[in-house]
Design a protein around this motif. Structure first.
Motif, PDB file in Angstrom:
ATOM      1  N   ASP A   1      38.520   3.104 100.044  1.00 40.53           N
ATOM      2  CA  ASP A   1      39.823   3.918 100.239  1.00 40.53           C
ATOM      3  C   ASP A   1      41.017   3.219  99.595  1.00 40.53           C
TER       4      ASP A   1
ATOM      5  N   SER B   1      43.480   4.631  96.875  1.00 43.52           N
ATOM      6  CA  SER B   1      44.978   4.784  97.071  1.00 43.52           C
ATOM      7  C   SER B   1      45.771   3.939  96.056  1.00 43.52           C
TER       8      SER B   1
ATOM      9  N   SER C   1      54.156   6.080 100.731  1.00 45.30           N
ATOM     10  CA  SER C   1      53.734   7.368 101.329  1.00 45.30           C
ATOM     11  C   SER C   1      54.830   8.050 102.297  1.00 45.30           C
TER      12      SER C   1
ATOM     13  N   GLN D   1      54.045  11.478 103.283  1.00 45.67           N
ATOM     14  CA  GLN D   1      53.101  11.747 104.079  1.00 45.67           C
ATOM     15  C   GLN D   1      53.624  11.387 105.674  1.00 45.67           C
TER      16      GLN D   1
ATOM     17  N   SER E   1      42.536  11.506 104.299  1.00 45.20           N
ATOM     18  CA  SER E   1      42.625  10.452 103.290  1.00 45.20           C
ATOM     19  C   SER E   1      41.532   9.320 103.970  1.00 45.20           C
TER      20      SER E   1
ATOM     21  N   ARG F   1      38.120   9.270 101.322  1.00 44.84           N
ATOM     22  CA  ARG F   1      38.282   9.844 100.186  1.00 44.84           C
ATOM     23  C   ARG F   1      37.556   9.146  99.031  1.00 44.84           C
TER      24      ARG F   1
END
Length: 243
Positions: A110, A114, A201, A204, A213, A216
């Motif tokens: 992840d 990202s 972020s 978010q 997330s 992902r």
């Protein structure tokens, strides 16, 4: 995590502070050493440098005060979430032996997704190719393990991103126990924290907690195949699978 912690009245957000990185560059001069960092830390063995760590700590705190960080009445702690601070985990632990060192852990795959979903202005040339991003992660993982093995007394606490999402209150209560302050329910509604978060972020962290997330990487499994061997040791030790 920073938004959650700084919702507590005793904790201020410091954002991404360059202070530790700056200290590694000025440390040789401050300690009067002809060596570069980290070798210059060997000067601390000398009798006239017994207070060297106090000097380094004072420089860090003076710079933070000049930046206006943690100066509000009632503030006992402030955060410093500069990316790659973990590469200086040993130095930080020497300078601030009583401070909790919080390390947010996440599924390495992840993290790869990202890293390629954001344009880093200070990516340190480690997020322009998938293989180098994975190698960068693996080397830092090994470095953190080395620091922890050589310095067993450091106040290191790893917390999983997935646990924060799935067991938010339990995770935060355990974290506040480590920090040594009482839990505040306001920390559960971090999205109500009105401060502007200087982070990739930033959007978010103004939303309530979500789980979109987590996992992902599965949507990109085929593209991640080349880095599975590089990340396999870290994933095995952290208990993350690729099924």
């Amino acid at each position: 995590m920073e938004q959650s912690l700084s919702a507590h009245p005793m904790i201020a957000a410091g954002d991404e502070l360059p202070l530790i990185h700056d200290l590694t560059e000025t440390l040789p001069r401050l300690l009067g050493s002809p060596l570069a960092y980290p070798e210059a830390l060997s000067e601390l063995w000398m009798g006239d440098q017994r207070e060297g760590l106090d000097l380094l700590r004072d420089v860090y705190l003076q710079r933070s005060r000049q930046m206006g960080i943690g100066q509000a009445p009632g503030t006992h702690y402030f955060t410093d979430k500069m990316p790659l601070n973990e590469t200086h985990l040993g130095l930080i632990a020497l300078m601030f032996p009583a401070s909790p060192l919080i390390h947010v852990i996440r599924h390495p795959l992840d993290i790869m997704v990202s890293a390629f979903s954001n344009h880093f202005t200070h990516g340190f040339c480690c997020a322009t190719a998938l293989e180098t991003a994975a190698l960068h992660y693996a080397r830092i993982f090994d470095l953190v393990a080395h620091y922890r093995a050589e310095m067993p007394g450091i106040r290191y606490r790893a917390i999983r991103y997935e646990d924060i999402v799935l067991r938010q209150e339990e995770s935060l209560r355990g974290l506040f126990d480590v920090i040594g302050v009482d839990f505040d329910p306001a920390c559960l509604t971090f999205h109500s924290n009105r401060r502007y978060a200087r982070t990739a972020s930033y959007a978010q962290v103004t939303e309530p907690l979500y789980d979109r997330s987590v996992g992902r990487w599965r949507q990109y499994r085929r593209h991640l195949e080349p880095v599975l061997p590089i990340l396999a040791p870290a994933m095995a030790q952290l208990g993350y699978d690729v099924s």
